[in-house]
Design a protein around this motif. Structure first.
Motif, mmCIF file in Angstrom:
data_model
loop_
_atom_site.group_PDB
_atom_site.id
_atom_site.type_symbol
_atom_site.label_atom_id
_atom_site.label_comp_id
_atom_site.label_asym_id
_atom_site.label_seq_id
_atom_site.Cartn_x
_atom_site.Cartn_y
_atom_site.Cartn_z
ATOM 1 N N SER A 312 21.628 -19.050 16.619
ATOM 2 C CA SER A 312 22.332 -20.099 15.891
ATOM 3 C C SER A 312 22.819 -19.540 14.565
ATOM 4 C CB SER A 312 21.399 -21.284 15.638
ATOM 5 O OG SER A 312 20.921 -21.826 16.858
ATOM 6 N N SER A 313 23.886 -20.132 14.036
ATOM 7 C CA SER A 313 24.447 -19.625 12.786
ATOM 8 C C SER A 313 25.266 -20.710 12.094
ATOM 9 C CB SER A 313 25.345 -18.415 13.057
ATOM 10 O OG SER A 313 25.965 -17.962 11.866
ATOM 11 N N ASP A 314 25.263 -20.683 10.774
ATOM 12 C CA ASP A 314 26.114 -21.558 9.982
ATOM 13 C C ASP A 314 27.370 -20.832 9.503
ATOM 14 O OD1 ASP A 314 24.645 -23.988 10.028
ATOM 15 O OD2 ASP A 314 23.188 -23.114 8.647
ATOM 16 N N GLU A 315 27.537 -19.582 9.926
ATOM 17 C CA GLU A 315 28.729 -18.836 9.534
ATOM 18 C C GLU A 315 29.936 -19.292 10.356
ATOM 19 O OE1 GLU A 315 27.629 -14.700 9.935
ATOM 20 O OE2 GLU A 315 27.088 -14.636 7.804
ATOM 21 N N SER A 316 31.121 -18.867 9.932
ATOM 22 C CA SER A 316 32.350 -19.248 10.622
ATOM 23 C C SER A 316 32.472 -18.494 11.946
ATOM 24 C CB SER A 316 33.562 -18.929 9.745
ATOM 25 O OG SER A 316 33.719 -17.521 9.619
ATOM 26 N N ILE A 317 33.366 -18.972 12.795
ATOM 27 C CA ILE A 317 33.600 -18.298 14.070
ATOM 28 C C ILE A 317 34.063 -16.861 13.830
ATOM 29 C CG2 ILE A 317 35.142 -18.249 16.086
ATOM 30 C CD1 ILE A 317 34.984 -21.332 16.075
ATOM 31 N N GLU A 318 34.898 -16.677 12.841
ATOM 32 C CA GLU A 318 35.399 -15.323 12.540
ATOM 33 C C GLU A 318 34.261 -14.410 12.089
ATOM 34 O OE1 GLU A 318 36.674 -18.149 11.413
ATOM 35 O OE2 GLU A 318 38.553 -18.204 12.573
ATOM 36 N N GLU A 319 33.374 -14.926 11.247
ATOM 37 C CA GLU A 319 32.246 -14.120 10.767
ATOM 38 C C GLU A 319 31.279 -13.794 11.893
ATOM 39 O OE1 GLU A 319 31.781 -15.564 6.116
ATOM 40 O OE2 GLU A 319 31.096 -16.900 7.730
ATOM 41 N N ILE A 320 31.032 -14.760 12.749
ATOM 42 C CA ILE A 320 30.142 -14.518 13.892
ATOM 43 C C ILE A 320 30.744 -13.483 14.825
ATOM 44 C CG2 ILE A 320 29.088 -15.556 15.938
ATOM 45 C CD1 ILE A 320 28.966 -18.197 14.336
#
Length: 337
Positions: A312-320
């Motif tokens: 799971s992540s709260d980063e943006s799609i681009e960052e992921i």
């Protein structure tokens, strides 16, 4: 001479815990798959056969995936039972305690936590742990426990265990399809599991909204690293516009993994209701040489199997996407040479 210490793969401590207690709360991870659901249903039926008082619990209120909605989960609790502090917690197919859900009472109030799983990176969060990394599924381990406990394989139990095994082995196509898994499948069929019915209900009852969701994921799919990595994503609006719940995204990543030349696939999805975390990521490998669970763990919020993991992540799609590309490149450095 003293006896050797018990290992995490000993059936004995779990068998003893089951025999010496009468009340159980059986649970599994959030957003459950076929192995998770088949295992908890089989465990409930098996424990009741032994005369135990059993309740099933699943965190959250997300509907079960439609392909498993026909299973007899009428008494599945979605809130922690008031008497949870009186019940042994039997956690099945859950690699770490955070995946049991956000309610700390599930673990904190339990008089005993028994952790049964086949994820090799399981954190051993129980007081009693049975982790068999080479098992095809948690359902396979449950069957071994039933053998030790002299639980009869009724057709209902056999069907639940068959669902666990057939789904986690990808219909007996993944590398975890061992001779033992195939022998177990035969045993379950002999015990009354209806293979054709399970196939129709699980694999041939696809909702139209799921097909629409799949179309969006395929349209957005991108290849990287010379075609060896495939990444796609689903937005929150996608779920709303096609009328799909989050469980409808189950299995979409397997279409991405099937791309010719791909060693790894990733699907980034936004939970449709805006829940935290902002995004969930599924990873799949096409080769056993690549350990995607290690990539998931490096995110700080994940884990799983060598060939199937998530985080799971709260980063943006681009960052992921950049994180996935960077970690894939590091994990496969030199492979293309």
């Amino acid at each position: 001479m003293s006896s050797p210490p018990k290992t995490a793969t000993d059936l004995g401590p779990v068998v003893d815990a089951i025999r010496s207690h009468d009340r159980f709360l059986v649970t599994t991870h959030e957003n459950p798959d076929g192995d998770a659901l088949g295992s908890i249903l089989a465990a409930k039926l098996g424990l009741e056969q032994l005369g135990k008082d059993v309740a099933m619990y699943l965190s959250g209120d997300t509907p079960l995936p439609r392909e498993y909605a026909w299973m007899p989960f009428g008494n599945l609790r979605r809130q922690v039972p008031a008497d949870a502090h009186e019940r042994v917690l039997l956690a099945l197919d859950c690699a770490n305690e955070s995946r049991l859900g956000p309610d700390p009472e599930v673990l904190a109030s339990a008089p005993l936590v028994v952790n049964v799983d086949h994820h090799h990176d399981n954190t051993r969060f129980g007081a009693v742990n049975l982790v068999v990394g080479e098992a095809s599924s948690t359902g396979e381990i449950v069957r071994d426990l039933f053998s030790a406990l002299d639980v009869e394989l009724t057709p209902e139990i056999a069907e639940a265990l068959y669902i666990a095994v057939v789904t986690d082995t990808g219909r007996f196509q993944y590398t975890n399809t061992t001779p033992k898994a195939l022998r177990l499948a035969a045993e379950l069929v002999e015990a009354g599991a209806d293979v054709h019915k399970i196939f129709q209900d699980v694999y041939e009852s696809v909702q139209f909204a799921k097909l629409k969701l799949l179309a969006r994921a395929l349209e957005r799919a991108q290849i990287y690293e010379g075609g060896r990595l495939v990444v796609s994503y689903l937005l929150r609006d996608d779920f709303a516009e096609v009328g799909a719940a989050e469980p409808y995204s189950e299995g979409i990543i397997d279409y991405l993994r099937a791309v010719e030349g791909a060693d790894m696939a990733a699907l980034i999805r936004e939970p449709p209701r805006g829940d935290s975390p902002a995004r969930r990521v599924s990873l799949r490998a096409s080769t056993d040489e690549l350990d995607v669970s290690a990539i998931a763990r490096r995110s700080g919020e994940g884990g799983g199997h060598r060939q199937a993991a998530g985080f799971s992540s709260d980063e943006s799609i681009e960052e992921i996407t950049e994180f996935i590309r960077r970690e894939f490149a590091a994990a496969t450095d030199g492979d293309a040479a």
